[in-house]
Design a protein around this motif. Structure first.
Motif, PDB file in Angstrom:
ATOM      1  N   GLY A   1       0.804  -1.209   0.000  1.00 32.55           N
ATOM      2  CA  GLY A   1       0.000   0.000   0.000  1.00 32.55           C
ATOM      3  C   GLY A   1       0.838   1.260   0.000  1.00 32.55           C
ATOM      4  N   PRO A   2       0.169   2.408  -0.074  1.00 29.93           N
ATOM      5  CA  PRO A   2       0.881   3.681  -0.122  1.00 29.93           C
ATOM      6  C   PRO A   2       1.249   4.237   1.246  1.00 29.93           C
ATOM      7  N   HIS A   3       0.969   3.460   2.310  1.00 34.84           N
ATOM      8  CA  HIS A   3       1.151   3.986   3.660  1.00 34.84           C
ATOM      9  C   HIS A   3       2.638   4.109   4.012  1.00 34.84           C
ATOM     10  N   PRO A   4       3.037   5.224   4.600  1.00 32.91           N
ATOM     11  CA  PRO A   4       4.451   5.404   4.940  1.00 32.91           C
ATOM     12  C   PRO A   4       4.906   4.518   6.087  1.00 32.91           C
ATOM     13  N   LYS A   5       3.972   4.107   6.954  1.00 31.23           N
ATOM     14  CA  LYS A   5       4.302   3.262   8.094  1.00 31.23           C
ATOM     15  C   LYS A   5       3.757   1.855   7.888  1.00 31.23           C
ATOM     16  N   LEU A   6       4.457   0.866   8.446  1.00 25.06           N
ATOM     17  CA  LEU A   6       3.881  -0.466   8.528  1.00 25.06           C
ATOM     18  C   LEU A   6       2.670  -0.431   9.452  1.00 25.06           C
ATOM     19  N   ARG A   7       1.688  -1.240   9.134  1.00 23.80           N
ATOM     20  CA  ARG A   7       0.481  -1.322   9.958  1.00 23.80           C
ATOM     21  C   ARG A   7       0.364  -2.744  10.481  1.00 23.80           C
ATOM     22  N   LEU A   8       0.306  -2.870  11.810  1.00 29.34           N
ATOM     23  CA  LEU A   8       0.211  -4.166  12.466  1.00 29.34           C
ATOM     24  C   LEU A   8      -1.163  -4.308  13.102  1.00 29.34           C
ATOM     25  N   ALA A   9      -1.916  -5.342  12.708  1.00 28.29           N
ATOM     26  CA  ALA A   9      -3.189  -5.624  13.364  1.00 28.29           C
ATOM     27  C   ALA A   9      -2.921  -6.027  14.810  1.00 28.29           C
ATOM     28  N   ALA A  10      -3.714  -5.497  15.729  1.00 25.80           N
ATOM     29  CA  ALA A  10      -3.499  -5.743  17.153  1.00 25.80           C
ATOM     30  C   ALA A  10      -4.824  -6.038  17.834  1.00 25.80           C
ATOM     31  N   SER A  11      -4.772  -6.856  18.861  1.00 27.12           N
ATOM     32  CA  SER A  11      -5.954  -7.149  19.652  1.00 27.12           C
ATOM     33  C   SER A  11      -6.475  -5.880  20.317  1.00 27.12           C
ATOM     34  N   ARG A  12      -7.792  -5.725  20.325  1.00 24.98           N
ATOM     35  CA  ARG A  12      -8.405  -4.591  21.032  1.00 24.98           C
ATOM     36  C   ARG A  12      -8.185  -4.688  22.528  1.00 24.98           C
ATOM     37  N   THR A  13      -8.207  -5.919  23.062  1.00 27.28           N
ATOM     38  CA  THR A  13      -8.258  -6.099  24.508  1.00 27.28           C
ATOM     39  C   THR A  13      -7.062  -6.841  25.079  1.00 27.28           C
ATOM     40  N   ARG A  14      -6.339  -7.672  24.260  1.00 29.44           N
ATOM     41  CA  ARG A  14      -5.260  -8.493  24.800  1.00 29.44           C
ATOM     42  C   ARG A  14      -4.017  -8.444  23.921  1.00 29.44           C
TER      43      ARG A  14
ATOM     44  N   ASP B   1       8.790 -17.363  16.394  1.00 27.43           N
ATOM     45  CA  ASP B   1      10.218 -17.684  16.290  1.00 27.43           C
ATOM     46  C   ASP B   1      10.578 -18.164  14.886  1.00 27.43           C
ATOM     47  N   GLY B   2       9.618 -18.129  13.965  1.00 26.15           N
ATOM     48  CA  GLY B   2       9.858 -18.538  12.589  1.00 26.15           C
ATOM     49  C   GLY B   2       9.592 -19.997  12.307  1.00 26.15           C
TER      50      GLY B   2
ATOM     51  N   ALA C   1       8.494 -10.697   5.850  1.00 25.41           N
ATOM     52  CA  ALA C   1       8.759 -11.713   6.866  1.00 25.41           C
ATOM     53  C   ALA C   1      10.182 -11.665   7.437  1.00 25.41           C
ATOM     54  N   PRO C   2      11.262 -11.583   6.625  1.00 26.87           N
ATOM     55  CA  PRO C   2      12.607 -11.569   7.225  1.00 26.87           C
ATOM     56  C   PRO C   2      12.813 -10.405   8.185  1.00 26.87           C
ATOM     57  N   ARG C   3      12.351  -9.229   7.806  1.00 30.54           N
ATOM     58  CA  ARG C   3      12.507  -8.056   8.673  1.00 30.54           C
ATOM     59  C   ARG C   3      11.694  -8.206   9.955  1.00 30.54           C
ATOM     60  N   LEU C   4      10.477  -8.684   9.829  1.00 29.01           N
ATOM     61  CA  LEU C   4       9.608  -8.810  10.989  1.00 29.01           C
ATOM     62  C   LEU C   4      10.103  -9.885  11.947  1.00 29.01           C
ATOM     63  N   LEU C   5      10.527 -11.019  11.428  1.00 27.56           N
ATOM     64  CA  LEU C   5      11.028 -12.086  12.289  1.00 27.56           C
ATOM     65  C   LEU C   5      12.336 -11.692  12.970  1.00 27.56           C
TER      66      LEU C   5
ATOM     67  N   ALA D   1      13.149  -8.635  13.854  1.00 28.60           N
ATOM     68  CA  ALA D   1      12.762  -7.722  14.934  1.00 28.60           C
ATOM     69  C   ALA D   1      12.142  -8.481  16.096  1.00 28.60           C
ATOM     70  N   LEU D   2      11.345  -9.506  15.789  1.00 32.14           N
ATOM     71  CA  LEU D   2      10.706 -10.286  16.839  1.00 32.14           C
ATOM     72  C   LEU D   2      11.724 -10.996  17.722  1.00 32.14           C
ATOM     73  N   ARG D   3      12.844 -11.409  17.146  1.00 33.63           N
ATOM     74  CA  ARG D   3      13.861 -12.097  17.953  1.00 33.63           C
ATOM     75  C   ARG D   3      14.369 -11.219  19.093  1.00 33.63           C
ATOM     76  N   GLN D   4      14.236  -9.917  18.944  1.00 30.13           N
ATOM     77  CA  GLN D   4      14.658  -8.996  19.995  1.00 30.13           C
ATOM     78  C   GLN D   4      13.580  -8.788  21.055  1.00 30.13           C
ATOM     79  N   HIS D   5      12.366  -9.287  20.776  1.00 30.33           N
ATOM     80  CA  HIS D   5      11.238  -8.977  21.657  1.00 30.33           C
ATOM     81  C   HIS D   5      10.505 -10.190  22.195  1.00 30.33           C
ATOM     82  N   ILE D   6      10.838 -11.395  21.713  1.00 30.53           N
ATOM     83  CA  ILE D   6      10.137 -12.586  22.189  1.00 30.53           C
ATOM     84  C   ILE D   6      10.443 -12.776  23.679  1.00 30.53           C
ATOM     85  N   PRO D   7       9.415 -12.882  24.525  1.00 30.00           N
ATOM     86  CA  PRO D   7       9.655 -13.069  25.958  1.00 30.00           C
ATOM     87  C   PRO D   7      10.492 -14.316  26.217  1.00 30.00           C
ATOM     88  N   GLY D   8      11.420 -14.198  27.152  1.00 34.60           N
ATOM     89  CA  GLY D   8      12.250 -15.345  27.543  1.00 34.60           C
ATOM     90  C   GLY D   8      13.377 -15.590  26.593  1.00 34.60           C
TER      91      GLY D   8
END
Length: 262
Positions: A146-159, A225-226, A249-253, A255-262
């Protein structure tokens, strides 16, 4: 009414039937008592799906969120070659709120002899209040960037997972809250968001049908974790997943390696 024979078309038909019933249930029960509406929706949709599966797919096993003991290990489905994995009403909170359309019905088929890592042979996600159904018999087109300048991540409303805000900050991404997991993955399929990342609190029925559709479309789907998503396991908990365009996917995974709990 005789349903389609092909599994993907059957999944579309069955999810649509349940979705129509849920729309009628909303009208008949009303929104004054959200708990009663949730209970009625879960029960009626589950009974319809179970009845139609018993009638038209009697040799297959099934796993539904509403089955008694569905979360326990070691059920008869583990010996079956074909298992329908269904969520009769995904997004009960949104279903019970007047005006919300971000709830869904999930119908997926797992096959022991499937060739993909997840072994999902067919799937359909009905989004009844949006009057659309996505299914593997006619997968949607691959979403364009899309034309959006930022990545958009779907997120839970409540959790939303605790790490999601940090992940979004690192990626320079915008969080887009919405309800049902099926609706979130449908938003990735449709290009309304770039990815859906979830960690914690889900089961196989939450993701099987939308993952079947997403991968039929050509999108990436995995654990955070891929590693591969696997279904019809002894323990049906499947707590985390990532669905996104393959180029992301490569960029997102990473980044996730830096944030996965534990």
């Amino acid at each position: 009414m005789t349903p389609p024979v092909i599994d993907g078309a059957f999944a579309r038909w069955l999810a649509g039937r349940a979705g129509d019933l849920l729309l009628r249930t909303r009208q008949e029960v009303g929104f004054a008592d959200p708990h009663a509406l949730k209970a009625a929706g879960d029960k009626l949709s589950h009974e319809l799906i179970r009845t139609e599966l018993a009638r038209w797919r009697p040799a297959d096993a099934a796993l539904s969120e509403e089955d008694q003991g569905a979360r326990s290990a070691g059920t008869d489905r583990l010996a079956a070659d074909r298992v329908w994995i269904v969520d009769p009403l995904d997004g009960t909170r949104e279903f019970s709120e007047e005006g919300r359309d971000d709830w869904a019905v999930h119908v997926a088929l797992w096959g022991r002899h499937g060739t993909s890592p997840h072994k999902l042979l067919a799937g359909a996600v009905a989004i009844p209040a949006q009057h659309r159904t996505l299914a593997t018999d006619f997968p949607p087109a691959y979403p364009p960037m899309g034309p959006h300048p930022k990545l958009r991540l779907a997120a839970s409303r409540t959790r939303p997972p605790a790490f999601l805000h940090g992940l979004a900050a690192d990626l320079g991404a915008e969080l887009v809250p919405m309800g049902s997991a099926g609706v979130k993955i449908a938003a990735v399929v449709g290009g309304e968001v770039d990815a859906y990342v979830h960690g914690g609190g889900q089961y196989e029925w939450d993701s099987a049908a939308p993952v079947a559709v997403a991968t039929a479309t050509g999108l990436h789907a995995s654990r955070i974790d891929g590693s591969a998503l696997k279904y019809n396991e002894t323990d049906p908990r499947l707590p985390d997943l990532v669905v996104c365009r393959k180029d992301l996917a490569p960029r997102l995974l990473a980044a996730l390696r830096q944030h996965i709990p534990g």
